[in-house]
Motif scaffolding. Structure first.
Motif, PDB file in Angstrom:
ATOM      1  N   VAL A 128       0.805  -1.139  -0.247  1.00 18.44           N
ATOM      2  CA  VAL A 128       0.120   0.184  -0.031  1.00 18.44           C
ATOM      3  C   VAL A 128       1.082   0.773  -0.468  1.00 18.44           C
ATOM      4  O   VAL A 128       0.676   2.307  -0.225  1.00 18.44           O
ATOM      5  N   GLY A 179      -4.140   8.281  -2.319  1.00 16.36           N
ATOM      6  CA  GLY A 179      -5.234   7.367  -2.240  1.00 16.36           C
ATOM      7  C   GLY A 179      -5.471   6.520  -3.085  1.00 16.36           C
ATOM      8  O   GLY A 179      -6.188   4.690  -2.159  1.00 16.36           O
ATOM      9  N   THR A 198      -4.792   1.767  -2.654  1.00 14.95           N
ATOM     10  CA  THR A 198      -5.719   1.412  -3.055  1.00 14.95           C
ATOM     11  C   THR A 198      -5.887   0.298  -3.888  1.00 14.95           C
ATOM     12  O   THR A 198      -5.785  -0.734  -3.752  1.00 14.95           O
ATOM     13  N   GLY A 217      -2.826  -2.355  -2.742  1.00 13.56           N
ATOM     14  CA  GLY A 217      -3.215  -2.760  -1.640  1.00 13.56           C
ATOM     15  C   GLY A 217      -4.471  -4.064  -2.475  1.00 13.56           C
ATOM     16  O   GLY A 217      -4.385  -5.888  -2.135  1.00 13.56           O
ATOM     17  N   LEU A 218      -5.178  -4.001  -3.609  1.00 13.67           N
ATOM     18  CA  LEU A 218      -6.213  -4.627  -3.987  1.00 13.67           C
ATOM     19  C   LEU A 218      -5.146  -5.406  -4.837  1.00 13.67           C
ATOM     20  O   LEU A 218      -5.395  -6.869  -4.834  1.00 13.67           O
TER      21      LEU A 218
END
Length: 100
Positions: free
Chosen positions: A10, A83, A87, A90-91
């Motif tokens: 992340v 952000g 994101t 992270g996905l």
């Protein structure tokens, strides 16, 4: 995947988002001197102007991207890029953990 690995993914994504956002904006035509003629940004601006009776509305996506390309991202833009990058990373990391 461990928590540390996810956190590092992340963080790397957030950093990448911050670093790559200005490059991506420039690549589609939102440059430091305005919208580049014949670019994807120019077609966006044309469509927005046609939809609004000849003008690009203040606060619209095209107006914000033009401003960001010319003046830089500022605090809000930097936070949004971080952000989005975090994101996405992270996905991807979570999907990779499921596959493995």
């Amino acid at each position: 995947m461990g928590l540390l690995t996810a956190g590092l993914a992340v963080a790397a994504g957030a950093t990448g988002g911050i670093l790559l956002a200005p490059i991506a904006l420039g690549a589609i035509g939102f440059g430091t001197i305005g919208v580049a003629a014949g670019s994807y940004a120019a077609s966006m601006m044309s469509a927005a102007a046609i939809a609004n009776g000849g003008a690009v509305a203040a606060g619209s996506t095209v107006a914000v991207l033009t401003s960001t390309g010319m003046a830089g991202m500022g605090a809000a833009g930097t936070a949004a890029a971080a952000g989005a990058g975090g994101t996405l990373a992270g996905l991807i990391a979570a999907a990779a953990a499921v596959v493995i």
